[in-house]
Design an enzyme around this catalytic site. Sequence first.
Site, PDB file in Angstrom:
ATOM      1  N   CYS A   1      -1.418   0.742   7.379  1.00 30.32           N
ATOM      2  CA  CYS A   1      -2.853   0.447   7.505  1.00 30.32           C
ATOM      3  C   CYS A   1      -3.259  -0.779   6.676  1.00 30.32           C
ATOM      4  CB  CYS A   1      -3.702   1.650   7.076  1.00 30.32           C
ATOM      5  SG  CYS A   1      -3.420   3.141   8.065  1.00 30.32           S
ATOM      6  N   ARG A   2      -3.350  -0.632   5.359  1.00 33.42           N
ATOM      7  CA  ARG A   2      -3.933  -1.684   4.533  1.00 33.42           C
ATOM      8  C   ARG A   2      -3.029  -2.903   4.360  1.00 33.42           C
ATOM      9  NH1 ARG A   2      -5.015   2.139  -0.384  1.00 33.42           N
ATOM     10  NH2 ARG A   2      -3.157   3.054   0.575  1.00 33.42           N
ATOM     11  N   SER A   3      -1.788  -2.696   3.931  1.00 34.11           N
ATOM     12  CA  SER A   3      -0.953  -3.887   3.672  1.00 34.11           C
ATOM     13  C   SER A   3      -0.573  -4.649   4.953  1.00 34.11           C
ATOM     14  CB  SER A   3       0.267  -3.544   2.804  1.00 34.11           C
ATOM     15  OG  SER A   3       1.111  -2.602   3.403  1.00 34.11           O
TER      16      SER A   3
ATOM     17  N   ASP B   1      -7.849   3.946   0.788  1.00 32.85           N
ATOM     18  CA  ASP B   1      -6.930   4.410   1.826  1.00 32.85           C
ATOM     19  C   ASP B   1      -7.746   4.956   3.009  1.00 32.85           C
ATOM     20  OD1 ASP B   1      -5.065   5.695   3.378  1.00 32.85           O
ATOM     21  OD2 ASP B   1      -4.054   6.670   1.691  1.00 32.85           O
TER      22      ASP B   1
ATOM     23  N   ASN C   1       2.287   1.471   4.362  1.00 34.01           N
ATOM     24  CA  ASN C   1       2.614   0.194   5.033  1.00 34.01           C
ATOM     25  C   ASN C   1       2.322   0.249   6.541  1.00 34.01           C
ATOM     26  OD1 ASN C   1       5.524  -1.975   5.530  1.00 34.01           O
ATOM     27  ND2 ASN C   1       3.425  -2.557   5.180  1.00 34.01           N
TER      28      ASN C   1
ATOM     29  N   CYS D   1       0.865  -1.183   0.000  1.00 32.80           N
ATOM     30  CA  CYS D   1       0.000   0.000   0.000  1.00 32.80           C
ATOM     31  C   CYS D   1       0.900   1.231   0.000  1.00 32.80           C
ATOM     32  CB  CYS D   1      -0.982  -0.025   1.175  1.00 32.80           C
ATOM     33  SG  CYS D   1      -0.212  -0.016   2.815  1.00 32.80           S
TER      34      CYS D   1
HETATM   35  P1  4NP Z   1      -1.787   2.786   4.095  1.00 32.19           P
HETATM   36  O1  4NP Z   1      -2.383   4.157   4.668  1.00 32.19           O
HETATM   37  O2  4NP Z   1      -1.230   3.108   2.719  1.00 32.19           O
HETATM   38  O3  4NP Z   1      -2.966   1.887   4.035  1.00 32.19           O
HETATM   39  O4  4NP Z   1      -0.723   2.355   5.068  1.00 32.19           O
HETATM   40  C1  4NP Z   1      -1.634   5.336   4.724  1.00 32.19           C
HETATM   41  C2  4NP Z   1      -0.775   5.565   5.784  1.00 32.19           C
HETATM   42  C3  4NP Z   1      -0.067   6.744   5.863  1.00 32.19           C
HETATM   43  C4  4NP Z   1      -0.193   7.692   4.860  1.00 32.19           C
HETATM   44  C5  4NP Z   1      -1.041   7.448   3.798  1.00 32.19           C
HETATM   45  C6  4NP Z   1      -1.750   6.269   3.720  1.00 32.19           C
HETATM   46  N1  4NP Z   1       0.518   8.895   4.947  1.00 32.19           N
HETATM   47  O5  4NP Z   1       0.325   9.752   4.062  1.00 32.19           O
HETATM   48  O6  4NP Z   1       1.319   9.082   5.868  1.00 32.19           O
END
Ligand code: 4NP
Length: 151
Positions: A13-15, A116, A11, A8
């Site tokens: 939340c989703r992955s 996201d 790294n 994702c």
């Molecule tokens: P993820 O979510 O891609 O599912 O881990 C996010 C976590 C942090 C950020 C964006 C998306 N960020 O912009 O810091």
Amino acid sequence: MTSVLFVCLGNICRSPTAEAVFRARAAGQDIIIDSAGTGAWHAGDGPDPRSRAEGERRGYSFAGQAARKVQVQDFYDFDFILAMDASNLADLKALRPKDSAAMLSLFRPDGSDVPDPYYGGPDGFVDVVDLIEDAADYWLAQMTAGQSKAE
Ligand code: 4NP
């Protein structure tokens, strides 16, 4: 031996959730499971507490997870590289070496995104686990079919 990398953006939340769900679903099978982000802002961090809370509520373990950025070597180390959304997939395609044999795909079999959840409300984190649980079974079937063919 099959290997899968979930990817994702951050790294956190989703992955990591996909990694935790897949570890539970693939228990007892010879599958190497990891996750990474296309961005490095959270490198070294543990999973987001909101993701962790919803995942752990459903019985998944996030133990030992720390965020890292995807690297070129991943395209040689993993058989499957599964992107959570179209933007992650585009970033991975740009990074992919021509001689990589990895199967690079969106994670959801219908080609839609795992949205996201980072800047949204709590419902987004619940939805993420729902979507990941659904898609995990599809990929597990793909991987176990591939394993029996290879042997
Ligand atoms: P993820 O979510 O891609 O599912 O881990 C996010 C976590 C942090 C950020 C964006 C998306 N960020 O912009 O810091």
